[in-house]
Each structure stands twice: as C-alpha cells, then as structure tokens.
Design a protein around this motif. Structure first.
Motif, PDB file in Angstrom:
ATOM      1  N   LEU A  37       5.755   6.769  13.185  1.00  0.00           N
ATOM      2  CA  LEU A  37       7.094   7.070  13.139  1.00  0.00           C
ATOM      3  C   LEU A  37       7.820   5.287  12.969  1.00  0.00           C
ATOM      4  N   ALA A  38       8.946   6.288  11.774  1.00  0.00           N
ATOM      5  CA  ALA A  38       9.327   4.749  11.131  1.00  0.00           C
ATOM      6  C   ALA A  38      10.292   3.839  11.738  1.00  0.00           C
ATOM      7  N   VAL A  39      10.903   2.790  11.920  1.00  0.00           N
ATOM      8  CA  VAL A  39      11.874   2.299  12.618  1.00  0.00           C
ATOM      9  C   VAL A  39      12.370   1.897  11.552  1.00  0.00           C
ATOM     10  N   SER A  40      13.676   1.557  11.635  1.00  0.00           N
ATOM     11  CA  SER A  40      14.345   1.047  11.433  1.00  0.00           C
ATOM     12  C   SER A  40      15.585   0.773  11.192  1.00  0.00           C
ATOM     13  N   CYS A  41      16.682  -0.125  10.654  1.00  0.00           N
ATOM     14  CA  CYS A  41      17.633  -1.199  10.929  1.00  0.00           C
ATOM     15  C   CYS A  41      18.699  -0.762   9.682  1.00  0.00           C
ATOM     16  N   ASN A  42      18.554   0.315   8.591  1.00  0.00           N
ATOM     17  CA  ASN A  42      19.449   0.478   7.974  1.00  0.00           C
ATOM     18  C   ASN A  42      19.402   1.606   7.625  1.00  0.00           C
ATOM     19  N   PRO A  43      20.223   2.822   8.242  1.00  0.00           N
ATOM     20  CA  PRO A  43      20.315   4.093   8.071  1.00  0.00           C
ATOM     21  C   PRO A  43      19.774   4.397   6.577  1.00  0.00           C
ATOM     22  N   ALA A  44      20.382   3.835   5.540  1.00  0.00           N
ATOM     23  CA  ALA A  44      19.800   4.476   4.554  1.00  0.00           C
ATOM     24  C   ALA A  44      18.794   4.559   3.502  1.00  0.00           C
ATOM     25  N   THR A  45      18.327   3.236   3.832  1.00  0.00           N
ATOM     26  CA  THR A  45      16.845   3.162   3.470  1.00  0.00           C
ATOM     27  C   THR A  45      16.206   3.977   4.410  1.00  0.00           C
ATOM     28  N   LEU A  46      16.511   3.985   5.663  1.00  0.00           N
ATOM     29  CA  LEU A  46      15.402   5.093   6.335  1.00  0.00           C
ATOM     30  C   LEU A  46      15.348   6.308   5.919  1.00  0.00           C
ATOM     31  N   ALA A  47      16.707   7.054   5.367  1.00  0.00           N
ATOM     32  CA  ALA A  47      16.286   8.372   5.068  1.00  0.00           C
ATOM     33  C   ALA A  47      15.992   8.430   3.918  1.00  0.00           C
ATOM     34  N   SER A 107      29.311  -3.574  16.250  1.00  0.00           N
ATOM     35  CA  SER A 107      29.077  -4.036  15.558  1.00  0.00           C
ATOM     36  C   SER A 107      28.726  -2.576  13.809  1.00  0.00           C
ATOM     37  N   PRO A 108      28.600  -2.874  13.327  1.00  0.00           N
ATOM     38  CA  PRO A 108      28.122  -1.767  12.306  1.00  0.00           C
ATOM     39  C   PRO A 108      26.875  -0.999  12.153  1.00  0.00           C
ATOM     40  N   HIS A 109      26.070  -1.896  12.653  1.00  0.00           N
ATOM     41  CA  HIS A 109      24.468  -2.451  12.369  1.00  0.00           C
ATOM     42  C   HIS A 109      24.173  -1.405  13.357  1.00  0.00           C
ATOM     43  N   ILE A 110      22.899  -0.653  12.869  1.00  0.00           N
ATOM     44  CA  ILE A 110      22.162   0.368  14.301  1.00  0.00           C
ATOM     45  C   ILE A 110      20.633   0.442  13.600  1.00  0.00           C
ATOM     46  N   GLU A 111      20.096   0.470  14.790  1.00  0.00           N
ATOM     47  CA  GLU A 111      18.392   0.542  14.843  1.00  0.00           C
ATOM     48  C   GLU A 111      18.130   2.749  14.754  1.00  0.00           C
ATOM     49  N   ALA A 112      17.131   3.065  14.537  1.00  0.00           N
ATOM     50  CA  ALA A 112      16.664   4.259  14.404  1.00  0.00           C
ATOM     51  C   ALA A 112      15.075   4.392  14.722  1.00  0.00           C
ATOM     52  N   VAL A 113      14.015   5.205  15.422  1.00  0.00           N
ATOM     53  CA  VAL A 113      13.547   5.376  15.283  1.00  0.00           C
ATOM     54  C   VAL A 113      13.178   6.644  15.351  1.00  0.00           C
ATOM     55  N   ALA A 114      12.272   7.390  13.959  1.00  0.00           N
ATOM     56  CA  ALA A 114      12.013   8.769  13.198  1.00  0.00           C
ATOM     57  C   ALA A 114      10.970   8.766  13.701  1.00  0.00           C
ATOM     58  N   VAL A 115      10.542  10.308  14.316  1.00  0.00           N
ATOM     59  CA  VAL A 115       8.721  10.634  14.149  1.00  0.00           C
ATOM     60  C   VAL A 115       8.606  11.773  13.834  1.00  0.00           C
ATOM     61  N   LEU A 116       7.822  11.679  12.575  1.00  0.00           N
ATOM     62  CA  LEU A 116       7.105  12.872  11.386  1.00  0.00           C
ATOM     63  C   LEU A 116       6.316  12.915  12.170  1.00  0.00           C
ATOM     64  N   THR A 117       5.501  15.063  11.577  1.00  0.00           N
ATOM     65  CA  THR A 117       4.141  15.269  11.690  1.00  0.00           C
ATOM     66  C   THR A 117       3.937  15.260  10.785  1.00  0.00           C
ATOM     67  N   ARG A 118       2.446  16.373  10.382  1.00  0.00           N
ATOM     68  CA  ARG A 118       2.273  16.479   9.532  1.00  0.00           C
ATOM     69  C   ARG A 118       1.382  18.084  10.014  1.00  0.00           C
ATOM     70  N   GLU A 119       1.565  19.022  10.007  1.00  0.00           N
ATOM     71  CA  GLU A 119       1.255  20.306  10.282  1.00  0.00           C
ATOM     72  C   GLU A 119       0.164  20.865   9.792  1.00  0.00           C
TER      73      GLU A 119
END
Length: 410
Positions: free
Chosen positions: A363-373, A398-410
C-alpha cells in the motif's frame, strides 16, 4: 508590447490556465479551461489578463484575501471540475511513467477545515504581519480570515499574532505551526529571536490567556497546560511539537480506511515512514505491526501511545532512516503486507527493495503524484500488479493531492 487574444484549453499542475499557441504554451494565472482572455505575453506568461469570455465553471472566491494570498490557487473553480482536475494530476503523473490506469474519483476530505496550519510572521514597521506569502512574492498577506482552516485556528489568529510579536527577530521571518487537537491548540514557533528566554514568563501568561494547550519555541516546550491529544482511531496520542499530522481529520480517517481495506486480512504488516502511528495504531487492532520511522520525536510519541493502549496485537518499532537504510528483501519476507507513506521525495530506495521481495500486498500512500508514479513504476517492473489508485483531497483549493495505491503480487 501588443495584447493577444488567448483561448485557455487546460489547467496546469499548479492551477494556472494554459493556452496552446503556435509559439508554445502560455500560462494564464487565474484562467479556466474554455475561457477567452486578452493579455500581453512575456516569457510564456500572460500579464494582467482580462477575461473576455468566462467559463460556466467559474465561481466567486470564498475568501477576501484570495486575489493576493498564495495559500489557495483555485477558489474560482467549481467543485466538480476541481476534483476532476485533482484526479487528472495523478492520472497524468502515472501516464508520464508509462502507467495507463483508471484512477478512481477524488475523495473530498476537507470537511472541518485544516487542523494543521503553518503560518509565517514578520515585521512591517511597528506592526506584526501574520499569514501566508503573496502569490509569486516574498511579501506577506496579513490574514484576518481563512475559510480552509479549522475555525478554532481562525478564532485564535489575533492571539497568535500577539504571541509572535513577542519573539519576532529584528530581521526575517518566523514560523508558527498550529495544530488543533482534542484538548486545544498546540503552537510550535520556529526561528524566534534568540533572546526569547528572558520573555518566558510573559509567553507562559499569553499561552494561558489565549487558551493554548501547549507552546513550544525553537524546539523548547515553554508551557504545557494540557497534553495536546490526537485521537488515532480511538487511541490517544500526544502530538510532537511541530510534528507531522494529516492536514484534516477527514483525510486521516479516509486514508486510514483505504489502508485498512487494502491490507485486508494480512496478519503481519510493516508500516514504513510510520510517523507517530496514524496507520500502525489502527492496523494493530487486527494484525501484528512493525513500525519504522526516522524521526525521534514521532517514535517517542508512538511509544507513549502504545504504553496506554489496550486491545492491540503485537506491535514493534524501530527508528531507522529508510532513505539510507531501507528494509532489504530478506527483512521484508516476514510480512504479508507493507504500507509506506514517505515525504514528498518518495521512497525510491525502499521501492527497489520491495520490488525484489515476495510481499503479497503493498500500500503506497503519497502526497506527490510524480514520486508516487516513479515508485509504482519500480514495483510494477518488479512484478507487482496495480489494483487501485485513489486520490484524496485534504488541501482544499490547492494543487496538492494525496493518493493511496494498492498493489499485489500474483
């Protein structure tokens, strides 16, 4: 320099309108997609633009300081397209890294206003100014209102200004980090005049008069009337002076819900860049948790919260600089799920180790879309599959945005 007519086609990542022309993009501050403006152009920027055809999505700003203050950039945009733009910030960052993915709609988590504000104070003759810097300027806007802040902070602005005036350096600025807790405001002043020590009795009295829970100056606690408590999912935690917290309570709850859902039935979870335990304390109700954080004050607060908590599974922690010493593959194999929530610089070194691991869920939580990507690209190249990406807006207008990404290993 003659005027030009420009048609704005999109919003840039900082919230400026962009007009695409034969000579390249022209940035138009305050303009919205679909608007026609007339302006002089210099170095790719529109100067003193006049809107000739306004967008149907244009709204009246809600703050009287908006035209000057640099704290907000999009009060003039309606909520629906504003939230869509926030989602696009994440989508475009992913696309720049070759990740084409259907990002979820933005969750608005701004209810109640920001409970944490970083204000600046400086001298202007015999007067003290307190607020935010002007747009593209070092000048300070002396704010009297702020619709994005918790009302408790706004009500305290006169008292905070009086407090700042006591310790202002003769030249330069000082910073006030103000946090609204369940027991009152916690104020941490940084870059105060070095002679503040002789004013400690007066500062203590002002702390009581204003009704603060705690006052700290240059890292020293001057007076703690009441421990400034935060509620971490039913667990009380004393905030570290000037320490990091999610800007709004609504965002903390939303991010935590997404992390908990993503972790699912994992029995052993590592919470990396764990801070004071926003996720770790909640995860520990159903899983064994190992928290890793580099900041000593955050770890100390986490330890105190654990000592008073009941009903948690096994919780361990360590202080560790994850930029210099990320958890390596062999250490990671003990966990079913890993959460990481780094500062804006992201977690490249840690992502590289995770990409080598067999951890089932990340689970990746980020406040910066560029480094999250960037970090997601590393994980995907290592064999992980992206399951969801959810933007969470806690910095309204504001231009700031948080994001939560979920990844799994199959």
């Amino acid at each position: 320099m003659s005027e030009r007519e420009l048609t704005v086609s999109e919003l840039g990542h900082r919230g400026d309108g962009i007009a695409r022309t034969d000579t390249g993009p022209i940035y138009v501050a305050g303009a919205l997609p679909g608007e026609v403006v007339r302006a002089r152009v210099e170095n790719g920027r529109a100067l003193d633009p006049v809107i000739e055809t306004p967008s149907k999505d244009r709204r009246q700003p809600v703050c009287k300081h908006y035209d000057a203050c640099g704290g907000c950039s999009l009060q003039h945009l309606a909520e629906e397209p504003y939230l869509a733009w926030k989602r696009d910030l994440v989508t475009n960052a992913l696309s720049d890294r070759g990740i084409e993915f259907a990002v979820s709609d933005t969750i608005a988590a701004t209810a109640g206003g920001r409970r944490r504000a970083v204000l600046t104070a400086t001298r202007a003759g015999r007067h003290t100014l307190l607020g935010y810097h002007e747009k593209a300027s070092h000048r300070l806007v002396d704010i009297e209102e702020c619709p994005v802040l918790d009302p408790a902070i706004v009500s305290a602005l006169p008292g905070l200004k009086a407090l700042a005036s006591e310790v202002l350096p003769k030249k330069g600025e000082l910073r006030l980090t103000v946090l609204c807790t369940t027991t009152g405001l916690d104020v941490a002043i940084d870059k105060a005049d070095k002679g503040y020590e002789r004013k400690i009795p007066g500062l203590s009295q002002k702390t009581v008069d204003i009704g603060l829970a705690r006052l700290s100056v240059n890292g020293e606690v001057i007076l703690e009337v009441r421990p400034p408590l935060l509620d971490m999912g039913g667990i009380g935690l004393v905030a570290a002076p000037g320490g990091f917290t999610q800007a709004t309570l609504a965002a903390e709850q939303t991010l935590s819900r997404l992390v908990m859902a993503g972790a699912g039935k994992a029995k052993k979870v590592a919470d990396l860049f764990s801070g004071a335990g926003t996720f770790a304390l909640r995860l520990a109700r159903s899983a064994n948790v190992h928290a890793v954080e580099g900041d000593a004050a955050a770890i100390a607060g986490f330890d105190k919260a654990l000592r008073k908590s009941q009903g948690l599974k096994k919780v361990t922690y360590e202080r560790r600089d994850l930029y210099r010493r990320p958890l390596v593959r062999d250490e990671l194999e003990a966990f079913d799920a890993v959460v990481f929530d780094p500062p804006r610089a992201g977690a490249q070194a840690q992502a590289e180790q995770l990409a080598l691991s067999k951890v089932r869920t990340i689970l990746a939580v980020s406040c910066n879309p560029a480094t999250l990507a960037r970090d997601l690209r590393i994980l995907i190249d290592g064999g992980y599959v992206l399951q969801s990406v959810t933007p969470v807006d806690q910095f309204h207008y504001s231009p700031h945005i948080e994001a939560v990404a979920v990844l799994t290993r199959e």
